[in-house]
Design an enzyme around this catalytic site. Structure first.
Site, PDB file in Angstrom:
ATOM      1  CD  GLU A 237     -11.727 -11.776   6.176  1.00  0.00           C
ATOM      2  OE1 GLU A 237     -11.075 -11.423   7.178  1.00  0.00           O
ATOM      3  OE2 GLU A 237     -11.603 -11.245   5.070  1.00  0.00           O
TER       4      GLU A 237
ATOM      5  NE  ARG B 189      -8.224  -4.974  -0.633  1.00  0.00           N
ATOM      6  CZ  ARG B 189      -8.264  -6.154  -1.238  1.00  0.00           C
ATOM      7  NH1 ARG B 189      -7.670  -6.303  -2.396  1.00  0.00           N
ATOM      8  NH2 ARG B 189      -8.896  -7.169  -0.689  1.00  0.00           N
TER       9      ARG B 189
ATOM     10  NE  ARG C 283      -3.942  -2.181   1.086  1.00  0.00           N
ATOM     11  CZ  ARG C 283      -3.979  -3.378   0.490  1.00  0.00           C
ATOM     12  NH1 ARG C 283      -3.228  -3.588  -0.579  1.00  0.00           N
ATOM     13  NH2 ARG C 283      -4.756  -4.349   0.926  1.00  0.00           N
TER      14      ARG C 283
ATOM     15  CE  LYS D 182     -13.192  -8.407   6.756  1.00  0.00           C
ATOM     16  NZ  LYS D 182     -12.360  -7.374   7.361  1.00  0.00           N
TER      17      LYS D 182
ATOM     18  CB  SER E  17     -14.014  -3.519   0.365  1.00  0.00           C
ATOM     19  OG  SER E  17     -12.664  -3.398   0.702  1.00  0.00           O
ATOM     20  N   GLY E  18     -12.805  -6.501  -0.615  1.00  0.00           N
ATOM     21  CA  GLY E  18     -12.284  -7.475  -1.575  1.00  0.00           C
ATOM     22  C   GLY E  18     -11.594  -6.952  -2.816  1.00  0.00           C
ATOM     23  N   GLY E  19     -11.278  -5.644  -2.853  1.00  0.00           N
ATOM     24  CA  GLY E  19     -10.585  -5.127  -4.029  1.00  0.00           C
ATOM     25  C   GLY E  19     -11.521  -4.554  -5.084  1.00  0.00           C
TER      26      GLY E  19
END
Ligand code: 13P
Length: 340
Positions: free
Chosen positions: A177, A295, A33, A219, A261-263
């Site tokens: 998750e 993200r 990041r 999650k 959010s997974g990208g």
């Protein structure tokens, strides 16, 4: 096990207008990041960046809890205040990522298993003493030719249940998750099928290992087409399929579902969360449906910050705005702001 404390924490994390910020990037991920904004990933830079997020005025209107990485839960802010106290003073619940990442699954070259059970009981005890009140363990399930295998799903589900039971024993609400990755050209139906099989096995294991479901959060990924699919489903279809899939596989006793959010792009993930909550208003659901985004909450503030202290105000404004929009979507009231 103090069941009431677990219920209270789980409910506070999915309070009506609120959700979770995942700021638990491991060393490798936070470096990637920071590389994207040309900032070196030093301990001080990681502290300054995360402190900026945690001190954002008004963040607790929309953010109920923050998932921390091991380094951060032991770290002090620049003025010497423990980061955990910075969050507590804002009225935000500190949480902790406790898995140790994925490794190759033996004899199944395209699949992975999450590690971290060794010594977990003692680590959880220490995290509770450091102030954590919830925990996170991420399992990763891929969709592809002949996968996910039952072997991969069952192995990961067993570890998720072991972790969840140990977390509750230590007084921490486990966020369970099982991320079904969106990588690939698969259809939304393929995602539905893989997610349904995964969730069935996860809850079979959780129940078998006597996990107190009311004191847990799920999650998951949304039910969504693969990132490289030629025909990607729209938010309404994603909402319909996500709720249908979960009604078949997530017990009603579970307190809340907090999506990753997974990208996905910020706008698309926010629209999808909004559509899910609009559909719930029509068809009903037994659990709260909120967010635990990494993200999608951090993209804008990371860019605005760019490693420079003079950008602090821009960055906190960007984070506050993203959290506000995400909170609106969590209530089915999202109006896109066109990036302003
Ligand atoms: P993303 O929202 O970036 O997918 O990450 C959330 C998370 O904590 C994954 O474990």
């Amino acid at each position: 096990m103090d069941k009431q404390q677990l219920i209270d924490t789980a409910q506070a994390l999915v309070a009506k207008s609120k959700g979770i910020l995942a700021a638990d990037e491991s060393g490798g991920t936070i470096k990637r990041r920071f590389d994207s904004i040309n900032v070196e990933s030093t301990e001080d830079n990681r502290r300054d960046y995360r402190e900026m997020l945690f001190r954002t005025a008004g963040a607790s209107e929309y953010i109920s809890g923050v998932i921390l990485f091991d380094e951060t839960i032991r770290q002090n802010a620049a003025d010497g205040t423990p980061m955990v106290k910075v969050l507590e003073d804002q009225g935000i619940i500190p949480g902790i990522k406790v898995d140790k990442g994925t490794q190759a699954l033996p004899s199944s070259p395209d699949e992975v298993v999450t590690e971290g059970l060794d010594g977990l009981r003692d680590r959880l005890k220490e995290y509770y003493e450091l102030g954590a009140r919830f925990a996170k363990w991420r399992a990763v399930i891929s969709i592809g030719h002949g996968i996910p295998s039952h072997y991969c799903v069952a192995t990961n589900a067993h570890a998720l249940a072991r972790y969840a039971a140990l977390s509750q024993e230590a007084g921490l609400v486990p966020i369970v998750e099982p991320e079904v990755l969106r990588d690939g050209g698969h259809s939304i139906q393929d995602c539905f099928k893989a997610s349904e099989a995964t969730l069935h096995e996860v809850y079979r294991q959780l129940i078998e290992q006597k996990v107190f479901l009311e004191g847990t959060l799920l999650k998951p990924s949304m039910i969504i087409s693969g990132s490289a699919a030629s025909d990607r489903a729209n938010p309404e279809e994603i909402a319909e399929k996500t709720i249908d899939c979960f009604k078949r596989s997530v017990p009603a006793a579970v307190t809340g579902v907090v999506f990753l959010s997974g990208g996905e792009s910020d706008d698309s993930v926010t629209s999808n969360l909004d559509a899910i909550n609009q559909r719930v208003a029509e068809v009903g659901a037994p659990w709260e449906l909120s967010f635990s985004f990494g993200r999608s909450l951090q993209g804008d503030p990371l860019k605005a910050w760019a490693g420079k202290s003079e950008n602090l105000e821009l960055a906190t404004n960007a984070f506050y705005n993203r959290a506000k929009l995400t909170s609106a979507a969590r209530q089915g009231k999202y109006v896109p702001d066109g990036g302003n």
